[in-house]
Design a protein around this motif. Structure first.
Motif, PDB file in Angstrom:
ATOM      1  N   GLU A 161       0.827  -1.206   0.000  1.00 27.69           N
ATOM      2  CA  GLU A 161       0.000   0.000   0.000  1.00 27.69           C
ATOM      3  C   GLU A 161       0.863   1.258   0.000  1.00 27.69           C
ATOM      4  N   PHE A 162       1.999   1.198   0.680  1.00 25.85           N
ATOM      5  CA  PHE A 162       2.931   2.329   0.677  1.00 25.85           C
ATOM      6  C   PHE A 162       3.463   2.569  -0.737  1.00 25.85           C
ATOM      7  N   TYR A 163       3.774   1.501  -1.440  1.00 29.42           N
ATOM      8  CA  TYR A 163       4.213   1.628  -2.836  1.00 29.42           C
ATOM      9  C   TYR A 163       3.098   2.217  -3.694  1.00 29.42           C
ATOM     10  N   LYS A 165       0.419   4.008  -2.972  1.00 32.01           N
ATOM     11  CA  LYS A 165      -0.097   5.337  -2.674  1.00 32.01           C
ATOM     12  C   LYS A 165       0.981   6.415  -2.539  1.00 32.01           C
ATOM     13  N   THR A 166       2.179   6.024  -2.082  1.00 27.26           N
ATOM     14  CA  THR A 166       3.180   7.028  -1.718  1.00 27.26           C
ATOM     15  C   THR A 166       4.470   6.916  -2.520  1.00 27.26           C
ATOM     16  N   LEU A 167       5.054   5.727  -2.552  1.00 26.35           N
ATOM     17  CA  LEU A 167       6.373   5.589  -3.161  1.00 26.35           C
ATOM     18  C   LEU A 167       6.310   5.650  -4.688  1.00 26.35           C
ATOM     19  N   PRO A 169       3.229   6.374  -6.794  1.00 23.03           N
ATOM     20  CA  PRO A 169       1.823   6.646  -7.082  1.00 23.03           C
ATOM     21  C   PRO A 169       1.506   6.667  -8.578  1.00 23.03           C
ATOM     22  N   ASN A 200      -3.062  -0.142  -7.431  1.00 25.17           N
ATOM     23  CA  ASN A 200      -2.327   0.652  -8.426  1.00 25.17           C
ATOM     24  C   ASN A 200      -1.848  -0.289  -9.538  1.00 25.17           C
ATOM     25  N   THR A 262      13.098  -0.390  -0.028  1.00 23.29           N
ATOM     26  CA  THR A 262      12.390  -0.584   1.239  1.00 23.29           C
ATOM     27  C   THR A 262      12.716  -1.964   1.800  1.00 23.29           C
ATOM     28  N   GLN A 320       4.906   1.545  10.211  1.00 27.41           N
ATOM     29  CA  GLN A 320       5.668   2.025   9.061  1.00 27.41           C
ATOM     30  C   GLN A 320       6.657   3.085   9.519  1.00 27.41           C
ATOM     31  N   THR A 322       9.303   5.912   8.110  1.00 27.56           N
ATOM     32  CA  THR A 322       9.838   6.703   7.002  1.00 27.56           C
ATOM     33  C   THR A 322      10.705   7.820   7.587  1.00 27.56           C
ATOM     34  N   GLU A 324      10.024  10.765   8.004  1.00 27.29           N
ATOM     35  CA  GLU A 324       9.247  11.672   8.845  1.00 27.29           C
ATOM     36  C   GLU A 324       9.170  11.216  10.297  1.00 27.29           C
TER      37      GLU A 324
END
Length: 336
Positions: A161-163, A165-167, A169, A200, A262, A320, A322, A324
């Motif tokens: 899901e990280f891939y 939506k974020t990594l 997109p 995706n 990752t 998760q 990251t 941040e």
């Protein structure tokens, strides 16, 4: 290695960092002969020998697991923990468990190298009335007292899901570097990742190859795959050491700034994945708690407290990590 240890009485879930949690499934009434220690073989003021059968001490994750077990085992006089290193060899791990049985251990903790080859000897211990805690990796069937570990499908799904939506997109090509074939986490992390990227359709896994959880092998595998697929956008590794190995391979090829990496584990140690995220080598890692402290606490409940009401399954949550939240996660997960 035999270390005279004692046990820290921590709650099975409370031993995790504040950012983590766990769920438990209670033991069924039909539990087998090794479901709990008999009343004459448990209680305070007694000596207990615990055999810890480790899949491979060379993996950083397993070194931390061993440390967690030994650190947690420092408060109850009478506990002795003996750790045996299978060195990623199924036949040696079987022999290690057989040796523990000869030593008349009171409880077995095992993190199996692979599921199928270790199932029979785990059942043998359980059928002899020895409580068995299966840690991190599963065996086949249900001839054990309790399982403690993360939900690897959920962890893989979170990565996917990280891939999605974020990594990546806008989509992209992904190489998967998998764990040891035959180890349940490898199959489950692969399954979960594929579930996570389904949202995706522009993300494509163009190659998948095992590197057996090892950094050096991860580098070798990634080097070969990058030569075949230099246009790859990201590398999903089933653990942080293999992700770090892939990064080194990409750096040698001059591709480290073009590819995102990752991993999984998020060990709060200087050489672990959280620091790799902080230092920019990994885009993310996902926590996979060792369960070592929880296993020791469960051993105390069985051997010292004589509890027959132990959780059949304890699932440790993930998080998760990251750039941040890496610094905060490192502190909260016990890093120094």
């Amino acid at each position: 290695m035999r270390t005279r240890t004692a046990l820290l009485a921590v709650l099975a879930c409370g031993a995790l960092a504040a950012t983590s949690a766990c769920s438990v499934e209670k033991q069924s009434d039909g539990a087998g002969s090794g479901s709990a220690a008999s009343s004459e073989n448990c209680g305070s003021g007694k000596d207990f020998l615990i055999g810890m059968s480790q899949a491979n001490n060379a993996e950083p994750y397993r070194q931390v697991m061993n440390n967690d077990i030994e650190t947690a085992a420092k408060a109850v006089p009478g506990f002795t923990v003996e750790v045996a290193d299978a060195a990623q060899d199924n036949s040696k791990q079987v022999a290690d468990v057989e040796n523990f049985l000869t030593q008349k251990i009171n409880l077995l903790i095992i993190s199996p190298n692979e599921a199928k080859p270790l199932t029979a000897v785990v059942k043998k211990a359980y059928d002899q009335g020895i409580p068995v805690i299966v840690l991190d990796r599963k065996v086949e069937g249900d001839a054990y007292t309790a399982f403690i570990g993360g939900d690897n499908v959920a962890i893989g799904r979170a990565a996917g899901e990280f891939y999605a939506k974020t990594l990546l997109p806008d989509g992209g090509k992904v190489i998967e570097i998998a764990g040891l074939p035959g180890a349940t986490p490898a199959a489950e992390r692969a399954q979960g990742f594929r579930e996570g990227i389904k949202s995706n359709p522009k993300i494509e896994i163009i190659a998948s190859q095992p590197a057996d959880w090892l950094r050096d092998k991860g580098q070798t595998v990634a080097d070969a795959l990058l030569k075949a697929h230099p246009d790859v956008n990201a590398i999903y590794a089933h653990n942080d050491p293999m992700a770090e190995g892939a990064y080194l391979a990409a750096k040698s090829a001059g591709l480290e700034t073009k590819i995102k990496f990752t991993g999984i584990d998020a060990l709060p140690v200087p050489s672990g994945g959280i620091k790799a995220v902080q230092e920019g080598r990994l885009a993310a890692t996902f926590q996979y708690a060792t369960g070592g402290r929880e296993a020791v606490d469960l051993a105390k409940k069985i051997l010292v407290d004589c509890s027959k009401d132990v959780p059949r399954s304890t699932t440790l949550d993930t998080m998760q990590v990251t750039a941040e939240n890496a610094a905060e996660a490192y502190t909260k997960l016990g890093g120094v």
